[in-house]
Design a protein around this motif. Sequence first.
Motif, PDB file in Angstrom:
ATOM      1  N   GLU A 192       0.885  -1.166   0.000  1.00  0.00           N
ATOM      2  CA  GLU A 192       0.000   0.000   0.000  1.00  0.00           C
ATOM      3  C   GLU A 192       0.922   1.216   0.000  1.00  0.00           C
ATOM      4  OE1 GLU A 192      -3.892  -0.454   1.615  1.00  0.00           O
ATOM      5  OE2 GLU A 192      -3.398  -1.536  -0.212  1.00  0.00           O
ATOM      6  N   ALA A 193       1.316   1.633  -1.200  1.00  0.00           N
ATOM      7  CA  ALA A 193       2.401   2.615  -1.313  1.00  0.00           C
ATOM      8  C   ALA A 193       1.988   4.010  -0.832  1.00  0.00           C
ATOM      9  CB  ALA A 193       2.860   2.692  -2.768  1.00  0.00           C
ATOM     10  N   VAL A 194       2.930   4.656  -0.151  1.00  0.00           N
ATOM     11  CA  VAL A 194       2.767   6.051   0.243  1.00  0.00           C
ATOM     12  C   VAL A 194       3.741   6.849  -0.621  1.00  0.00           C
ATOM     13  CG1 VAL A 194       3.024   7.739   2.097  1.00  0.00           C
ATOM     14  CG2 VAL A 194       2.089   5.456   2.590  1.00  0.00           C
ATOM     15  N   VAL A 195       3.205   7.723  -1.468  1.00  0.00           N
ATOM     16  CA  VAL A 195       4.074   8.493  -2.360  1.00  0.00           C
ATOM     17  C   VAL A 195       3.964   9.971  -2.033  1.00  0.00           C
ATOM     18  CG1 VAL A 195       3.926   6.776  -4.207  1.00  0.00           C
ATOM     19  CG2 VAL A 195       2.369   8.719  -4.234  1.00  0.00           C
ATOM     20  N   GLU A 196       5.088  10.642  -2.145  1.00  0.00           N
ATOM     21  CA  GLU A 196       5.092  12.083  -1.898  1.00  0.00           C
ATOM     22  C   GLU A 196       5.441  12.828  -3.179  1.00  0.00           C
ATOM     23  OE1 GLU A 196       7.443  13.502   1.382  1.00  0.00           O
ATOM     24  OE2 GLU A 196       7.028  15.591   0.888  1.00  0.00           O
ATOM     25  N   LEU A 197       4.675  13.856  -3.452  1.00  0.00           N
ATOM     26  CA  LEU A 197       5.051  14.778  -4.523  1.00  0.00           C
ATOM     27  C   LEU A 197       6.115  15.684  -3.889  1.00  0.00           C
ATOM     28  CD1 LEU A 197       2.609  16.978  -6.646  1.00  0.00           C
ATOM     29  CD2 LEU A 197       5.034  17.366  -6.322  1.00  0.00           C
ATOM     30  N   GLU A 198       7.366  15.367  -4.152  1.00  0.00           N
ATOM     31  CA  GLU A 198       8.461  16.033  -3.448  1.00  0.00           C
ATOM     32  C   GLU A 198       8.678  17.448  -3.972  1.00  0.00           C
ATOM     33  OE1 GLU A 198      11.645  16.550  -0.871  1.00  0.00           O
ATOM     34  OE2 GLU A 198      11.933  16.865  -3.004  1.00  0.00           O
ATOM     35  N   GLN A 199       8.579  17.587  -5.290  1.00  0.00           N
ATOM     36  CA  GLN A 199       8.831  18.918  -5.860  1.00  0.00           C
ATOM     37  C   GLN A 199       8.220  19.031  -7.251  1.00  0.00           C
ATOM     38  OE1 GLN A 199      13.084  20.265  -6.382  1.00  0.00           O
ATOM     39  NE2 GLN A 199      12.526  21.319  -4.500  1.00  0.00           N
ATOM     40  N   ILE A 200       7.703  20.197  -7.535  1.00  0.00           N
ATOM     41  CA  ILE A 200       7.227  20.492  -8.901  1.00  0.00           C
ATOM     42  C   ILE A 200       7.551  21.942  -9.198  1.00  0.00           C
ATOM     43  CG2 ILE A 200       4.879  20.949  -8.031  1.00  0.00           C
ATOM     44  CD1 ILE A 200       3.842  20.087 -10.829  1.00  0.00           C
ATOM     45  N   ALA A 201       7.992  22.196 -10.408  1.00  0.00           N
ATOM     46  CA  ALA A 201       8.235  23.583 -10.816  1.00  0.00           C
ATOM     47  C   ALA A 201       8.033  23.718 -12.321  1.00  0.00           C
ATOM     48  CB  ALA A 201       9.642  24.027 -10.436  1.00  0.00           C
ATOM     49  N   ARG A 261       1.232  -3.797  -6.487  1.00  0.00           N
ATOM     50  CA  ARG A 261       1.003  -2.935  -5.334  1.00  0.00           C
ATOM     51  C   ARG A 261      -0.025  -1.875  -5.737  1.00  0.00           C
ATOM     52  NH1 ARG A 261       5.475  -0.026  -3.603  1.00  0.00           N
ATOM     53  NH2 ARG A 261       6.511   0.122  -5.604  1.00  0.00           N
ATOM     54  N   ARG A 262      -0.300  -0.926  -4.857  1.00  0.00           N
ATOM     55  CA  ARG A 262      -1.169   0.183  -5.252  1.00  0.00           C
ATOM     56  C   ARG A 262      -0.804   1.437  -4.461  1.00  0.00           C
ATOM     57  NH1 ARG A 262      -5.857   2.215  -2.519  1.00  0.00           N
ATOM     58  NH2 ARG A 262      -5.910   1.410  -0.409  1.00  0.00           N
ATOM     59  N   VAL A 263      -1.123   2.588  -5.040  1.00  0.00           N
ATOM     60  CA  VAL A 263      -0.887   3.846  -4.332  1.00  0.00           C
ATOM     61  C   VAL A 263      -2.033   4.061  -3.345  1.00  0.00           C
ATOM     62  CG1 VAL A 263      -0.664   6.348  -4.530  1.00  0.00           C
ATOM     63  CG2 VAL A 263       0.368   4.855  -6.267  1.00  0.00           C
ATOM     64  N   LYS A 264      -1.688   4.057  -2.067  1.00  0.00           N
ATOM     65  CA  LYS A 264      -2.714   4.255  -1.035  1.00  0.00           C
ATOM     66  C   LYS A 264      -2.871   5.743  -0.686  1.00  0.00           C
ATOM     67  CE  LYS A 264      -3.464   3.319   3.853  1.00  0.00           C
ATOM     68  NZ  LYS A 264      -2.710   3.003   5.074  1.00  0.00           N
TER      69      LYS A 264
END
Length: 169
Positions: A77-86, A117-120
């Motif tokens: 159950e993946a935990v993903v972070e949008l770390e940076q966008i520009a 897996r899946r993005v939780k």
Amino acid sequence: MSSGEPVRVRAARESDLATIAAIGAESFSGLRPLAAAERWVRACWGAQPRMRYWVAERSGTIVAYILWMEKGGFRAEAVVELEQIAVRSTLRGAGIGGELIRRSLEELSRSIDGEGRRVKVVEVTTGSEQGAVEFYRRTLGAEVVAKVPGLFRGDEFILIARPKPDPTR
Ligand SMILES: CC(C)(COP(=O)(O)OP(=O)(O)OC[C@H]1O[C@@H](n2cnc3c(N)ncnc32)[C@H](O)[C@@H]1OP(=O)(O)O)[C@@H](O)C(=O)NCCC(=O)NCCS
């Protein structure tokens, strides 16, 4: 996308790193001077597949980047972070950032799904002075869950989105 030429979103290549660093240095005080941005971007690149860059191109030129990061292990159950966008400063407000988030998250989710897996959870944090809370509400359906006082240049908001499970899986 609201205006302008179409945008192509693709996974970044090593040859894109200098442009990513230039856009980063233009966008974030923490990524200046440029040499510091280049060092940072290369370090993140080296952390694949935990950290992955995507870029947005217009007419073959990179105009934006996004960095996604998996947290706490390659979890079922993946935990993903949008770390940076520009987005290049001259091209903001034209729909490029929104398009980049949606398309890159689709690709990241597909890749994680492909591993069974899946993005939780999608997490993103932003400084109060950056005014990006509304941007993440609109593009990710994320909501503010906490505020961390005095993290970088000011208070930092933590936002969370929970993508709906794919009923076909
Ligand atoms: C934040 C950033 C990535 C947004 O990209 P963008 O291409 O300018 O955003 P878009 O044009 O795709 O906007 C998408 C949506 O968010 C909204 N939005 C964007 N920025 C906003 C802001 N500052 N305040 C309120 N709403 C905003 C837009 O109105 C749009 O909504 P809509 O689709 O309903 O019309 C870009 O402005 C940027 O690079 N800023 C500097 C770096 C930064 O602050 N990054 C985020 C912190 S990591």
